[in-house]
Design a protein around this motif. Structure first.
Motif, PDB file in Angstrom:
ATOM      1  N   UNK A 254       0.936  -1.304  -0.032  1.00 16.83           N
ATOM      2  CA  UNK A 254      -0.070  -0.284  -0.033  1.00 16.83           C
ATOM      3  C   UNK A 254       0.911   1.187   0.023  1.00 16.83           C
ATOM      4  N   UNK A 255       2.090   1.067   0.700  1.00 16.58           N
ATOM      5  CA  UNK A 255       2.991   2.348   0.798  1.00 16.58           C
ATOM      6  C   UNK A 255       3.680   2.541  -0.853  1.00 16.58           C
ATOM      7  N   UNK A 260       2.968   5.993  -6.478  1.00 18.18           N
ATOM      8  CA  UNK A 260       2.329   5.319  -7.850  1.00 18.18           C
ATOM      9  C   UNK A 260       1.328   6.082  -8.560  1.00 18.18           C
ATOM     10  N   UNK A 261       0.186   6.104  -7.536  1.00 20.93           N
ATOM     11  CA  UNK A 261      -0.965   6.794  -8.073  1.00 20.93           C
ATOM     12  C   UNK A 261      -0.865   8.115  -8.530  1.00 20.93           C
ATOM     13  N   UNK A 262      -0.197   9.021  -7.335  1.00 18.28           N
ATOM     14  CA  UNK A 262       0.142  10.395  -7.669  1.00 18.28           C
ATOM     15  C   UNK A 262       1.167  10.649  -8.703  1.00 18.28           C
ATOM     16  N   UNK A 302       8.731  14.776  -2.355  1.00 17.74           N
ATOM     17  CA  UNK A 302       8.206  15.049  -0.722  1.00 17.74           C
ATOM     18  C   UNK A 302       7.161  14.003  -0.490  1.00 17.74           C
ATOM     19  N   UNK A 303       6.202  13.851  -1.395  1.00 21.14           N
ATOM     20  CA  UNK A 303       5.124  12.878  -1.269  1.00 21.14           C
ATOM     21  C   UNK A 303       5.558  11.582  -1.213  1.00 21.14           C
ATOM     22  N   UNK A 304       6.461  11.144  -1.994  1.00 13.94           N
ATOM     23  CA  UNK A 304       6.894  10.007  -1.917  1.00 13.94           C
ATOM     24  C   UNK A 304       7.473   9.621  -0.264  1.00 13.94           C
ATOM     25  N   UNK A 305       8.618  10.451   0.119  1.00 14.75           N
ATOM     26  CA  UNK A 305       9.133  10.433   1.246  1.00 14.75           C
ATOM     27  C   UNK A 305       8.160  10.340   2.212  1.00 14.75           C
ATOM     28  N   UNK A 306       7.125  11.192   2.276  1.00 16.65           N
ATOM     29  CA  UNK A 306       5.954  11.408   3.340  1.00 16.65           C
ATOM     30  C   UNK A 306       5.343  10.090   3.512  1.00 16.65           C
TER      31      UNK A 306
END
Length: 325
Positions: A254-255, A260-262, A302-306
């Motif tokens: 899920x992580x 991947x969706x973004x 940033x979104x990936x790391x978050x």
């Protein structure tokens, strides 16, 4: 557990700092401000005065890393590097070629993107778990075989096929949903129904197959035989034991899915005319707006790391062994 979470947060901050430095190096050292100006102004036959004017308008006329003409700390702060890297940390991404504030654009465009990504994430994960448990419940039967064949078929079809067929059937033939566009709430639902359904459909194949494999692997372990020996039904074994002990790999997958969706929002937003971050990135690439591209590279990172940081927190909440680290 607190020490583990603090350690993971520090790692995330260091990764973001490294990404910021690498992004600056690629955009300003490998591809220099002079190269940006020539591409933006129309090629190699551009007057030097026009290049200098373009750089001055964007603050790129100063030295990149060290300014010998400045005094004191200004030798390091009065540079392109300091302005851009510190500005990104403060979420100041600068302006587009047209003079619009990039931070304002991101703040206004993130809602459409999340309006697609979050429902797809929740529905796809939920349905994949349900279908995976259902196939395991009917394992070694024709239902399991038909389900696996269907999943392989879904995995083999391009997402573009789902988009085009969905628009043709549900928008043109049946007129159930708009073919493209976006509207703020409360009319937002009718514009999101088709892109969310399409994205969920092409995510079901790989996710359900993965979860089915995880559940089958857990069924062969000793604790499952012990639970059956105690008289628990097969459904109770799957829900109370197998699913619970499969949470760590499910959280891991899920992580990986949400970033991947973004990233995949570029395709959905382009075809469905959704004014989100994906179309903003495409506009920046088409217009050769390096400020937009660099901002979106950092914001995407940033979104990936978050997301991965939230995954680590979920590990600590799910697995008691992690809490003791």
């Amino acid at each position: 557990m607190i020490a583990y979470l603090i350690r993971r947060t520090i790692y995330a901050v260091l990764v973001l700092a490294g990404i910021n430095l690498a992004t600056f190096f690629l955009f300003f050292s490998v591809n220099t401000p002079d190269d940006m100006a020539r591409l933006q102004l129309g090629g190699k036959r551009v007057a030097a005065e026009a290049i200098e004017r373009w750089k001055a308008e964007r603050g790129y006329d100063r030295p990149l890393y060290f300014n010998p003409a400045a005094s004191g700390v200004g030798k390091l702060t009065d540079t392109v590097f300091a302005e851009n890297t510190l500005g990104v940390v403060a979420l100041d991404f600068g302006k587009t070629n047209e003079g619009r504030d990039i931070g304002w654009e991101i703040a206004n465009r993130i809602l459409p993107t999340l309006s697609v990504a979050i429902p797809v994430f929740l529905i796809a994960i939920g349905l994949s778990i349900v279908f995976g448990l259902g196939l395991v419940l009917f394992r070694h039967t024709w239902i399991d075989t038909a389900g696996v064949v269907t999943l392989v078929g879904l995995m083999s079809i391009s997402s573009l096929f789902f988009i085009i067929v969905g628009q043709f059937v549900f928008s043109r033939l049946m007129s159930v949903t708009p073919i493209s566009g976006f509207s703020p709430p409360p009319d937002m639902f009718k514009f999101l129904l088709l892109p969310v359904a399409v994205a969920v459909l092409y995510q079901l194949g790989p996710n359900t197959r993965l979860y089915r494999t995880l559940f089958l692997e857990e069924l062969g372990k000793d604790y499952v035989r012990t639970a059956r020996a105690k008289g628990l039904s097969e459904i109770a074994v799957l829900l109370r034991h197998v699913l619970r002990n499969s949470l760590i790999p499910i959280i891991t997958s899920a992580g990986l899915l949400l970033p991947a969706l973004l990233a995949g929002s570029i395709l959905l937003e382009t075809f469905f005319g959704i004014p989100g971050l994906g179309t903003f990135t495409v506009d920046g690439i088409n217009n050769q707006d390096f400020s937009i591209v660099r901002a979106m590279v950092f914001f995407g990172s940033f979104l990936y790391v978050a997301t991965y940081l939230l995954t680590d927190f979920a590990y600590a909440w799910t697995d008691p062994r992690v809490r003791l680290q």
